[in-house]
Design a protein around this motif. Sequence first.
Motif, short mmCIF file in Angstrom:
data_model
loop_
_atom_site.label_atom_id
_atom_site.label_comp_id
_atom_site.label_asym_id
_atom_site.label_seq_id
_atom_site.Cartn_x
_atom_site.Cartn_y
_atom_site.Cartn_z
N ARG A 511 -22.11 -1.90 -5.78
CA ARG A 511 -22.40 -1.97 -7.21
C ARG A 511 -21.69 -0.86 -7.98
NH1 ARG A 511 -27.67 -2.57 -5.31
NH2 ARG A 511 -28.24 -0.51 -6.13
N ARG A 512 -21.59 0.31 -7.38
CA ARG A 512 -21.01 1.46 -8.08
C ARG A 512 -19.55 1.71 -7.69
NH1 ARG A 512 -22.77 6.43 -7.67
NH2 ARG A 512 -22.29 6.81 -9.87
N ASP A 513 -19.03 0.91 -6.76
CA ASP A 513 -17.65 1.11 -6.28
C ASP A 513 -17.45 2.55 -5.82
OD1 ASP A 513 -14.99 0.66 -5.66
OD2 ASP A 513 -14.28 0.98 -7.70
N ARG A 514 -18.28 2.98 -4.88
CA ARG A 514 -18.22 4.34 -4.34
C ARG A 514 -18.17 4.27 -2.82
NH1 ARG A 514 -17.05 4.93 -8.79
NH2 ARG A 514 -17.81 6.43 -10.34
N TYR A 515 -16.98 4.57 -2.28
CA TYR A 515 -16.80 4.50 -0.83
C TYR A 515 -16.20 5.78 -0.24
CZ TYR A 515 -17.43 -0.46 -1.79
OH TYR A 515 -17.94 -1.67 -2.22
N TRP A 516 -15.72 6.70 -1.07
CA TRP A 516 -15.15 7.97 -0.62
C TRP A 516 -14.02 7.77 0.39
CZ3 TRP A 516 -20.01 7.44 -2.43
CH2 TRP A 516 -20.42 8.35 -3.42
N THR A 517 -13.14 6.83 0.08
CA THR A 517 -12.02 6.52 0.99
C THR A 517 -10.66 6.52 0.31
OG1 THR A 517 -12.27 4.12 0.59
CG2 THR A 517 -13.51 5.07 2.45
N THR A 518 -10.61 6.85 -0.96
CA THR A 518 -9.34 6.71 -1.71
C THR A 518 -8.47 7.95 -1.55
OG1 THR A 518 -10.53 7.42 -3.70
CG2 THR A 518 -10.22 5.06 -3.38
N VAL A 519 -8.13 8.27 -0.32
CA VAL A 519 -7.39 9.51 -0.06
C VAL A 519 -5.90 9.38 -0.33
CG1 VAL A 519 -9.06 10.31 1.63
CG2 VAL A 519 -7.14 8.91 2.37
N GLY A 520 -5.38 8.16 -0.38
CA GLY A 520 -3.95 8.00 -0.59
C GLY A 520 -3.56 7.62 -2.00
N ALA A 521 -4.50 7.67 -2.91
CA ALA A 521 -4.25 7.13 -4.25
C ALA A 521 -3.13 7.84 -4.99
CB ALA A 521 -5.55 7.19 -5.06
N ARG A 522 -2.97 9.16 -4.79
CA ARG A 522 -1.96 9.90 -5.55
C ARG A 522 -0.86 10.46 -4.65
NH1 ARG A 522 -6.89 11.51 -7.08
NH2 ARG A 522 -6.69 13.53 -6.04
N ALA A 523 -0.88 10.13 -3.37
CA ALA A 523 0.08 10.71 -2.43
C ALA A 523 1.44 10.02 -2.52
CB ALA A 523 -0.46 10.58 -1.01
N ARG A 524 2.50 10.78 -2.31
CA ARG A 524 3.86 10.25 -2.22
C ARG A 524 4.20 10.21 -0.73
NH1 ARG A 524 5.42 8.10 -7.03
NH2 ARG A 524 7.60 8.42 -6.40
N LEU A 525 3.73 9.19 -0.08
CA LEU A 525 3.72 9.16 1.38
C LEU A 525 5.11 9.13 1.98
CD1 LEU A 525 0.76 6.63 1.86
CD2 LEU A 525 0.70 9.13 2.02
N ALA A 526 6.00 8.33 1.42
CA ALA A 526 7.34 8.18 2.01
C ALA A 526 8.11 9.49 2.00
CB ALA A 526 8.12 7.09 1.30
N GLU A 527 7.82 10.34 1.04
CA GLU A 527 8.58 11.57 0.91
C GLU A 527 8.28 12.57 2.01
OE1 GLU A 527 8.13 12.90 -3.13
OE2 GLU A 527 8.65 10.92 -3.91
N VAL A 528 7.15 12.42 2.68
CA VAL A 528 6.86 13.25 3.85
C VAL A 528 7.93 13.02 4.91
CG1 VAL A 528 5.20 13.73 5.69
CG2 VAL A 528 4.39 13.20 3.39
N ALA A 529 8.29 11.77 5.11
CA ALA A 529 9.31 11.43 6.11
C ALA A 529 10.68 11.94 5.70
CB ALA A 529 9.35 9.91 6.32
N THR A 530 10.94 11.98 4.42
CA THR A 530 12.22 12.53 3.95
C THR A 530 12.30 14.02 4.25
OG1 THR A 530 12.30 10.90 2.17
CG2 THR A 530 13.71 12.83 1.95
N ALA A 531 11.23 14.74 3.93
CA ALA A 531 11.24 16.19 4.15
C ALA A 531 11.34 16.54 5.62
CB ALA A 531 9.97 16.79 3.54
#
Length: 582
Positions: A511-531
């Motif tokens: 009902r409240r849309d609360r799952y505490w799982t949105t850890v990747g919402a702001r991450a630039r994941l592909a750039e980790v592999a570049t670095a």
Amino acid sequence: MNNDNTTTATPPTAARRLLEEASRLGVDCIFTNLGSDHPAFIEAFADIDAEDGRMPRIIVCPHEMTALSAAHGYAMRTRRPQMVLVHVDVGTQNLGCSIHNAARGRVPAIIVAGLSPVSVSGERVGSRTEFIHYTQDSTRQHEIGGQYMKWSYELRAAEMVDQVLMRGIQIATTAPEGPVYLTGAREVWDEPAAAPEQAQRHWQPARMAGLPEQDAQELVAALAAARKPLVITSYLGRDRESVRRLEALSDRLGFAVCEVNPQYVNFPGQHPHHIGYRRNTLVDEADVILMLDVDVPWIVSKVKPAANARLFHLDCDPLKDDMGFWHFPAERTWQADSAVALEQLLVLARATAIDDDARAARVEWIGAARQRLTLPDVPAPANGGIGLQQLCEAIGRLVNENTVVVFETPSATERLLPTLRLNRPGSYYANGGSGLGWSINAALGVKFAQPEAEVITVVGDGSYVFGVPSSTYWVGETYGAPQLTLIFNNGGWNAPKVSTLLVHPEGTAKRRDRYWTTVGARARLAEVATAAGNAAAFRVEQLAQLDATLQEALATVRGGRSAVVDIVLPPTSAQVLGEHAA
């Protein structure tokens, strides 16, 4: 000097003997993260290299998750165990869930770890020289992953190293296959290991047989007489010949095949008798069910076989005695080699008169089931974004005869696999366990084992993070193992949300849309592999750019450089975590 004026050669150390024996026994790679317990190994590496001798290829891995998962992928492709060399208790702990994955995936692996030296006064080569030799001297190091090992053993005498290694490989490669764990103190690895070479033919894995003749006849008769026969499998395809034999047997008798959480291609995906990849499918309709190399054929709380259904279980590991509680009913249970058993069944089926009308009715049932089980189309998001169906179809356009798909995005299983419907054995691998982070590292092992393959790794954003990508892509770039990684980025971990809704379908979390799982919402994941590994990073949010981006990324990989595409999907939740939350 001897009295006859000949020079007695210095015997190799136990560490060097282990390396040379591993090479002789078919170990191609040692995936390692080295530590203070490994001077004997490092010296042996250097000596063998200086002499242009034989040893497995040394693959240095910044994290142990990469090491064992890459060995896992290599073993899936070749069925040959590779070696993983880790640092005492802490390196063993860093293997983490990759131990679980190797055990549940039934892949052979030889894990070797050092032990802190015991001698303290410098009286032996390898005695204690650093403070950590006290703090890392644990009392039960082998128990860290003991419940997942087929065998754990400490090398106590250098001259036994050949026999200990060969016994380890023999156990690891005897079905059901799995990892073994060998340890030895620093002094022991640096001791001379003079011992006669062991005859490899005396250390072969124990072989499984097929079915008792009468039981094979009973099973063929049951399948031939059934109105709605169903075979359920997950890991039959570890032996490619088994896939061909199952296909031929289904052609002859006319039974449906369902792959649940497949770890391999177990049955051609486009075969008319293939009814898909959804667990629980047709379980309540079938009158004969053959569970064939499978751990969880259905979920008991969701579906049950018909009361009068005949149930059979044929498996290399039918009792799952390394699991806790486990039970699925069967009137006959066989521990057998599926390739041998299927050949028996095929010979008998070809000699059995088949009622053409009854077979036609079975095939008609399968065809009707395939029609009603087809997933409905889901339109793309209205904002021009990318939906799961559209992404799966785009991946299908990348696949060719040289593609190997390595898969780890559980919430997409029921959409991607029916879209791809892969036919070729050896073109698909997935984790047999539940330790996330496996795929991007297993893809390295697949690429090392099959350099000509175009490896496409399909991974969820959570699984990608768990895989320690800073280690993965450094290894891929350093040792020339490029992969195309496609991140299904829904902004978080969807699996805990699904689990919550299965238990509390109308609860507060929904009902409240609360799952505490949105850890990747702001991450630039592909750039980790570049670095970490000079991978080409892509990010795509709009469907109109998807195909072109994927093609550009694939061309990059064909040019010898890894590419990671961060593909933005509709978010699993709108919840914002941390200080950015409203």
